[in-house]
Design a protein around this motif. Sequence first.
Motif, PDB file in Angstrom:
ATOM      1  N   GLU A 123       0.728  -1.209  -0.076  1.00  0.00           N
ATOM      2  CA  GLU A 123       0.091   0.038   0.114  1.00  0.00           C
ATOM      3  C   GLU A 123       0.933   1.118  -0.067  1.00  0.00           C
ATOM      4  O   GLU A 123       1.809   1.103   0.426  1.00  0.00           O
ATOM      5  N   GLN A 124       0.383   2.349  -0.865  1.00  0.00           N
ATOM      6  CA  GLN A 124       1.285   3.502  -0.802  1.00  0.00           C
ATOM      7  C   GLN A 124       1.419   4.328   0.486  1.00  0.00           C
ATOM      8  O   GLN A 124       0.284   4.260   1.137  1.00  0.00           O
ATOM      9  N   GLU A 125       2.379   4.677   0.824  1.00  0.00           N
ATOM     10  CA  GLU A 125       2.502   5.670   1.848  1.00  0.00           C
ATOM     11  C   GLU A 125       1.838   7.173   1.658  1.00  0.00           C
ATOM     12  O   GLU A 125       1.433   7.178   0.512  1.00  0.00           O
ATOM     13  N   GLU A 126       2.061   7.893   2.564  1.00  0.00           N
ATOM     14  CA  GLU A 126       1.311   9.087   2.071  1.00  0.00           C
ATOM     15  C   GLU A 126       2.182   9.660   1.121  1.00  0.00           C
ATOM     16  O   GLU A 126       3.002   9.769   0.545  1.00  0.00           O
ATOM     17  N   LYS A 127       1.120  10.444   0.156  1.00  0.00           N
ATOM     18  CA  LYS A 127       1.535  10.758  -1.224  1.00  0.00           C
ATOM     19  C   LYS A 127       2.741  11.802  -1.097  1.00  0.00           C
ATOM     20  O   LYS A 127       3.567  11.773  -2.003  1.00  0.00           O
ATOM     21  N   ASN A 128       2.477  12.895  -0.475  1.00  0.00           N
ATOM     22  CA  ASN A 128       3.392  13.972  -0.644  1.00  0.00           C
ATOM     23  C   ASN A 128       4.535  14.202   0.154  1.00  0.00           C
ATOM     24  O   ASN A 128       4.943  15.001   0.930  1.00  0.00           O
ATOM     25  N   VAL A 129       5.246  13.010   0.072  1.00  0.00           N
ATOM     26  CA  VAL A 129       6.319  12.762   1.044  1.00  0.00           C
ATOM     27  C   VAL A 129       7.629  13.629   0.190  1.00  0.00           C
ATOM     28  O   VAL A 129       7.747  13.987  -1.049  1.00  0.00           O
ATOM     29  N   SER A 130       8.598  13.949   0.787  1.00  0.00           N
ATOM     30  CA  SER A 130       9.742  14.744   0.452  1.00  0.00           C
ATOM     31  C   SER A 130      11.009  14.548   1.154  1.00  0.00           C
ATOM     32  O   SER A 130      11.026  13.912   2.362  1.00  0.00           O
ATOM     33  N   VAL A 131      12.046  14.991   0.655  1.00  0.00           N
ATOM     34  CA  VAL A 131      13.217  14.868   1.503  1.00  0.00           C
ATOM     35  C   VAL A 131      13.109  15.396   2.647  1.00  0.00           C
ATOM     36  O   VAL A 131      13.682  14.763   3.830  1.00  0.00           O
ATOM     37  N   ILE A 132      12.580  16.736   2.865  1.00  0.00           N
ATOM     38  CA  ILE A 132      12.547  17.477   4.016  1.00  0.00           C
ATOM     39  C   ILE A 132      11.744  16.524   4.931  1.00  0.00           C
ATOM     40  O   ILE A 132      12.132  16.478   5.830  1.00  0.00           O
ATOM     41  N   GLY A 133      10.745  15.915   4.655  1.00  0.00           N
ATOM     42  CA  GLY A 133       9.744  15.506   5.482  1.00  0.00           C
ATOM     43  C   GLY A 133      10.313  14.141   5.871  1.00  0.00           C
ATOM     44  O   GLY A 133      10.231  13.736   7.181  1.00  0.00           O
ATOM     45  N   CYS A 134      11.169  13.550   5.206  1.00  0.00           N
ATOM     46  CA  CYS A 134      12.037  12.374   5.511  1.00  0.00           C
ATOM     47  C   CYS A 134      12.834  12.860   6.749  1.00  0.00           C
ATOM     48  O   CYS A 134      12.946  11.917   7.635  1.00  0.00           O
ATOM     49  N   PHE A 135      13.632  13.725   6.652  1.00  0.00           N
ATOM     50  CA  PHE A 135      14.448  14.125   7.671  1.00  0.00           C
ATOM     51  C   PHE A 135      13.898  14.393   8.871  1.00  0.00           C
ATOM     52  O   PHE A 135      14.466  14.656   9.934  1.00  0.00           O
ATOM     53  N   SER A 136      12.560  14.922   8.744  1.00  0.00           N
ATOM     54  CA  SER A 136      11.847  15.453   9.889  1.00  0.00           C
ATOM     55  C   SER A 136      11.653  14.279  10.840  1.00  0.00           C
ATOM     56  O   SER A 136      11.383  14.666  11.970  1.00  0.00           O
ATOM     57  N   LEU A 137      11.946  12.860  10.329  1.00  0.00           N
ATOM     58  CA  LEU A 137      11.750  11.815  11.186  1.00  0.00           C
ATOM     59  C   LEU A 137      12.916  11.886  12.436  1.00  0.00           C
ATOM     60  O   LEU A 137      12.917  11.292  13.447  1.00  0.00           O
ATOM     61  N   LEU A 138      13.859  12.699  11.836  1.00  0.00           N
ATOM     62  CA  LEU A 138      14.947  12.614  13.155  1.00  0.00           C
ATOM     63  C   LEU A 138      14.469  13.532  14.267  1.00  0.00           C
ATOM     64  O   LEU A 138      15.365  13.783  15.320  1.00  0.00           O
ATOM     65  N   LYS A 139      13.452  14.055  14.238  1.00  0.00           N
ATOM     66  CA  LYS A 139      12.842  14.850  15.405  1.00  0.00           C
ATOM     67  C   LYS A 139      12.508  13.948  16.500  1.00  0.00           C
ATOM     68  O   LYS A 139      12.448  14.304  17.572  1.00  0.00           O
ATOM     69  N   ASP A 140      12.303  12.861  16.118  1.00  0.00           N
ATOM     70  CA  ASP A 140      11.892  11.823  17.087  1.00  0.00           C
ATOM     71  C   ASP A 140      13.247  11.325  17.789  1.00  0.00           C
ATOM     72  O   ASP A 140      14.061  10.688  16.892  1.00  0.00           O
ATOM     73  N   LYS A 141      13.383  11.347  18.926  1.00  0.00           N
ATOM     74  CA  LYS A 141      14.858  10.894  19.414  1.00  0.00           C
ATOM     75  C   LYS A 141      15.085   9.558  19.582  1.00  0.00           C
ATOM     76  O   LYS A 141      16.221   9.412  19.319  1.00  0.00           O
ATOM     77  N   TYR A 142      14.213   8.765  19.328  1.00  0.00           N
ATOM     78  CA  TYR A 142      14.364   7.431  18.975  1.00  0.00           C
ATOM     79  C   TYR A 142      14.944   7.362  17.462  1.00  0.00           C
ATOM     80  O   TYR A 142      15.908   6.253  17.499  1.00  0.00           O
ATOM     81  N   ILE A 143      14.171   7.978  16.735  1.00  0.00           N
ATOM     82  CA  ILE A 143      14.707   7.564  15.313  1.00  0.00           C
ATOM     83  C   ILE A 143      15.907   8.095  15.173  1.00  0.00           C
ATOM     84  O   ILE A 143      16.954   7.548  14.503  1.00  0.00           O
ATOM     85  N   LEU A 144      16.641   9.105  15.723  1.00  0.00           N
ATOM     86  CA  LEU A 144      17.797   9.977  15.664  1.00  0.00           C
ATOM     87  C   LEU A 144      18.574   8.798  16.511  1.00  0.00           C
ATOM     88  O   LEU A 144      19.877   8.708  15.731  1.00  0.00           O
ATOM     89  N   ALA A 145      18.449   8.241  17.590  1.00  0.00           N
ATOM     90  CA  ALA A 145      19.304   7.313  18.148  1.00  0.00           C
ATOM     91  C   ALA A 145      19.697   6.088  17.341  1.00  0.00           C
ATOM     92  O   ALA A 145      20.670   5.491  17.218  1.00  0.00           O
ATOM     93  N   PHE A 146      18.442   5.779  16.702  1.00  0.00           N
ATOM     94  CA  PHE A 146      18.594   4.511  15.720  1.00  0.00           C
ATOM     95  C   PHE A 146      19.563   4.812  14.675  1.00  0.00           C
ATOM     96  O   PHE A 146      20.346   3.931  14.224  1.00  0.00           O
ATOM     97  N   PHE A 147      19.349   5.978  13.943  1.00  0.00           N
ATOM     98  CA  PHE A 147      20.121   6.448  12.888  1.00  0.00           C
ATOM     99  C   PHE A 147      21.727   6.348  13.340  1.00  0.00           C
ATOM    100  O   PHE A 147      22.433   5.907  12.525  1.00  0.00           O
ATOM    101  N   ILE A 148      22.046   6.905  14.341  1.00  0.00           N
ATOM    102  CA  ILE A 148      23.285   7.114  14.595  1.00  0.00           C
ATOM    103  C   ILE A 148      23.918   5.793  15.019  1.00  0.00           C
ATOM    104  O   ILE A 148      24.980   5.131  14.589  1.00  0.00           O
TER     105      ILE A 148
END
Length: 385
Positions: A188-213
């Motif tokens: 199933e398609q995810e939200e339609k208007n995704v963007s690079v900026i929107g993707c990087f906004s995931l890093l505002k979640d401290k857990y996602i940021l920690a997982f990325f590191i």
Amino acid sequence: MKEKSSIAKILPVMFGFFIMGFVDVVGIATNYVKSDFQLSDTLANILPVMVFAWFLVFSVPTGLLMNKIGRKNTVLLSMAITFLAMLVPLISYNFTVILVAFAFLGIGNTIIQVALNPLLTNVVSGEKLASSLTLGQFVKAIAAFLGPIIAGFAAGSLGNWKLIFPLYAGITLISTLWLWMTSIDKEEQEEKNVSVIGCFSLLKDKYILAFFIGILLVVGIDVGLNVTIPKYLMERCSIPLDQAALGISLYFVARTVGTFLGAIILAKYAPGKIFIYSVILGILGFVGMLVVSNLVLLSVFIFIVGFACANLFSIIFSYALKRQPERANEVSGLMIMGVSGGAIALFLGVVSDAVGSQIGGVIVLLVCLLYFLYLGNLFAKSDKK
């Protein structure tokens, strides 16, 4: 609509992890290229940088591309680029051509790592994700383990280590055709208007940021060991490259055993607890590598480190996907951008040249591993929610 698993659909996806493992040939290739062209550690380690720098560039755009063409088609694209990468060294053998070949390998591997992990969720149920991702890493580890052995055999018995490239090209072609002919329902398609900026906004979640590191560092450790082990064994034990290269195979044997057992254990026990036990074991292994110089003991500690680090990537990745499952493609792209941590190999080369010993690089990798004690605490908190 997400489909339930069947062996016929899982097998070609799992075989894709074998193709993913081809990237680890960069470790032994770096050592052969260094020897062939008489390069310094700093210059030779540009080779893994040419592979892993592309994860920084293409990971997030690949996550967005999946939203347009689908995960399966994205994986097929990655395999086509990987096939091309394996053909380039057959044209000529000089440092520039090898850099180009491994740049293509890095681009193809970036795309497959972003797309293949989420594609696995199309054919397995959610509760089996951690163990399935670990099983995929087991398949990847088999390819990584075989790489130095094949290259060593080609160099010693056939007189040309580069014969590994046409072999890899043929296997990649088989994998591409197998997956192409397999019917897998499109997600199933995810939200339609995704963007690079929107993707990087995931890093505002401290857990996602920690997982990325965490992904950044775990790949840095893996690639760093892949490149450093032969040079470390040559330095500490005064053995030739062909013999020292087997240290990489030993490391990947340990990872293969670790991921195989991990696929079983993670299906029964909490991934967070397995993670912290693995980190502690890895720290002990690194300390052992630093204090002994006997070849047998060093081999034991290399095995311990490989075994301990085997499941860290898949556990971190599974927690990231479960954190925001509705944005799995974007999360995957962001996490795989962390694979650019493999470029730490250049830093290790600089450190080794600066201190005049490979010990400096091993110490850097140990410091990276200490971060995972903090990450294990975050997993514990996440499990309680």
